[in-house]
Write an enzyme that holds these catalytic residues in place. Structure first.
Site, mmCIF file in Angstrom:
data_model
loop_
_atom_site.group_PDB
_atom_site.id
_atom_site.type_symbol
_atom_site.label_atom_id
_atom_site.label_comp_id
_atom_site.label_asym_id
_atom_site.label_seq_id
_atom_site.Cartn_x
_atom_site.Cartn_y
_atom_site.Cartn_z
ATOM 1 C CE LYS A 88 -9.893 -4.063 4.947
ATOM 2 N NZ LYS A 88 -9.065 -5.185 5.463
ATOM 3 C CD GLU B 192 -2.896 -1.215 2.305
ATOM 4 O OE1 GLU B 192 -3.049 -0.208 3.020
ATOM 5 O OE2 GLU B 192 -3.525 -2.265 2.495
HETATM 6 P P1 PGA Z 1 -5.968 -6.429 3.041
HETATM 7 O O1 PGA Z 1 -5.396 -5.642 4.284
HETATM 8 O O2 PGA Z 1 -6.656 -5.498 2.124
HETATM 9 O O3 PGA Z 1 -4.738 -7.060 2.449
HETATM 10 O O4 PGA Z 1 -6.905 -7.471 3.601
HETATM 11 C C1 PGA Z 1 -5.896 -4.455 4.757
HETATM 12 C C2 PGA Z 1 -6.125 -4.506 6.233
HETATM 13 O O5 PGA Z 1 -5.810 -5.514 6.905
HETATM 14 O O6 PGA Z 1 -6.674 -3.555 6.775
HETATM 15 ZN ZN ZN Z 2 -6.680 -4.683 8.844
#
Ligand code: PGA
Ligand code: ZN
Length: 421
Positions: free
Chosen positions: A336, A207
């Site tokens: 998410k 990221e």
């Molecule tokens: P991921 O990680 O998108 O790889 O699941 C993001 C997070 O753990 O917040």
């Molecule tokens: Zn996380």
């Protein structure tokens, strides 16, 4: 009432070069939209199923042609020419078509692409910005979120020496524009600090966070405080920290393998409480493993001031959030949308979290695309914070740049958005 005239999907690539799903939709009045869906790597086991082709000769099995076919051959024919009352109606139809508890028939990637592309096309049909449309889905007022921006990364996103996944900066500024400018200064200061301290240029993680070869996890927190100071800001006042421990990934047989030690759940709770007292942390995400419910409750009971934020624990799943409310196991939701698969289910997760007074952090995934709908979602759903990653890669900047646009729109053209500043 919107009528879907066409819906097509395409396999495209995400920020790790892995396949993901893009969808394009046209409504009968001529409104069109395209969206692409993200993909995680540090995933929770309770997440909806992301359908992958499994053919090892193509993208190591990660191809998304089956998911694309499911949009084109199953979802599109079922929705074409149907009058769709609203987003819940559309999402209900998608859930009926899939008819599995974890979206394993059509794939959460296929379903989310259809759910989101309809939302964007519908917003265009209504002639309102996407964030306003998202806010209307919940019946709330939009609000710009606070920023939590990756500075340092370890864990699954960096394959580094340290186990914890992210140390983030939370600029305490009144505007997004000022927060990003502050973050630039802190990021540059951190890069210099790492070069001096470790004698090497820090590599970046998935990221865009710096991945220094720190000796232990706590050093990342101390280095973040030092970088804030070096950039000329006051830790805890001008800028605070946030932590994503992502501890499910170093938890085995009831123990946490961290800092070269093997910690029990109780010792892990003590360590997190100690960090929250010694560092200016707004939140600690996944401080405990996703099935270690009792220690989550113990942490929440004793934590003061710092939010206990659930990602892998909750997976944006209303049933898991309900359990967490009952057990007092968390007091903030990392939301998410692709963990659950439709906008309407994510909205249900959101409402549940808010009903118990929780903070909500709207989050990207480590595998992202240049699409920017997440920024509109964070504003539309009045997220307390947005979590998108660092400020160095275009798939992250697409979201930050969209926030800047929305900020400008809200302050300069309130009549256009019907919001007021
Ligand atoms: P991921 O990680 O998108 O790889 O699941 C993001 C997070 O753990 O917040
Ligand atoms: Zn996380």
């Amino acid at each position: 009432m919107p009528v879907i005239q066409s819906l097509r999907a395409l396999e495209i690539l995400d920020s790790r070069g892995r396949p993901t799903v893009q969808a394009t939709c046209a409504l009968s009045d001529g409104a069109t939209a395209t969206v692409s869906v993200p993909s995680g790597r540090s995933t929770g086991t309770a997440e909806a199923l992301e359908l992958r082709d499994g053919d090892p000769r193509r993208y190591g099995g990660l191809g998304c042609r089956k998911a694309v076919e499911n949009v084109n051959r199953v979802i599109a024919p079922a929705l074409l020419d149907a009058q769709i009352a609203d987003q819940p109606d559309l999402d209900e139809r998608l859930l009926d078509l899939d008819d599995t508890p974890n979206k394993s028939r059509l794939g959460a990637n296929a379903i989310l692409a259809a759910s989101l592309v309809f939302a964007r096309a519908h917003a265009r049909q209504r002639g309102v910005p996407l964030y306003r449309h998202f806010a209307d889905l919940l019946g709330i007022e939009p609000k710009l979120p606070g920023l939590t921006i990756n500075l340092f990364s370890g864990g699954k996103h960096a394959e580094g020496q340290v186990a914890i996944q992210d140390v983030l900066i939370a600029p305490q500024t009144a505007t997004i524009a000022d927060g990003l400018a502050m973050m630039y200064a802190i990021y540059q200061a951190a890069a210099v600090l790492i070069k001096e301290k470790y004698g090497m240029r820090a590599l970046t993680a998935d990221e865009g966070g710096l991945a220094p070869p720190a000796l232990d996890d706590e050093t990342l927190l101390a280095d973040a405080v030092a970088a804030i100071e070096r950039a000329g800001y006051r830790p805890g006042e001008d800028a605070k920290l946030a932590l994503d421990v992502a501890s499910s990934h170093f938890y085995r047989d009831g123990a946490y393998y961290l800092q070269g030690q093997i910690l029990s759940g109780g010792e892990m709770v003590d360590l997190l409480l100690d960090w929250s007292r010694r560092y200016p942390l707004v939140s600690i995400e996944d401080g405990l493993a996703e099935e270690d419910w009792l220690h989550w409750s113990a942490l929440c009971l004793r934590m003061e001031g710092t939010r206990v934020l659930g990602d892998d624990l909750l997976c944006t799943n209303p049933a898991r959030i309900r359990r967490a409310i009952e057990m007092k196991a968390a007091n903030a939701l990392l939301l998410k949308v692709n963990q659950i698969g439709t906008l309407s289910e994510a909205a249900a997760a959101y409402r549940l979290a808010r009903s118990d007074g929780w903070d909500v952090v709207i989050s990207a995934r480590s595998g992202e695309t240049e699409d920017n709908w997440l920024a509109d979602l964070a504003v539309g759903w009045a997220g307390d914070y947005i979590k998108v990653g660092s400020i160095t890669q275009s798939e992250r900047l697409a979201k930050y740049n969209r926030l800047l646009e929305i900020e400008e729109e809200r302050t300069s053209f309130p009549h256009l958005t019907g919001i007021g500043s």
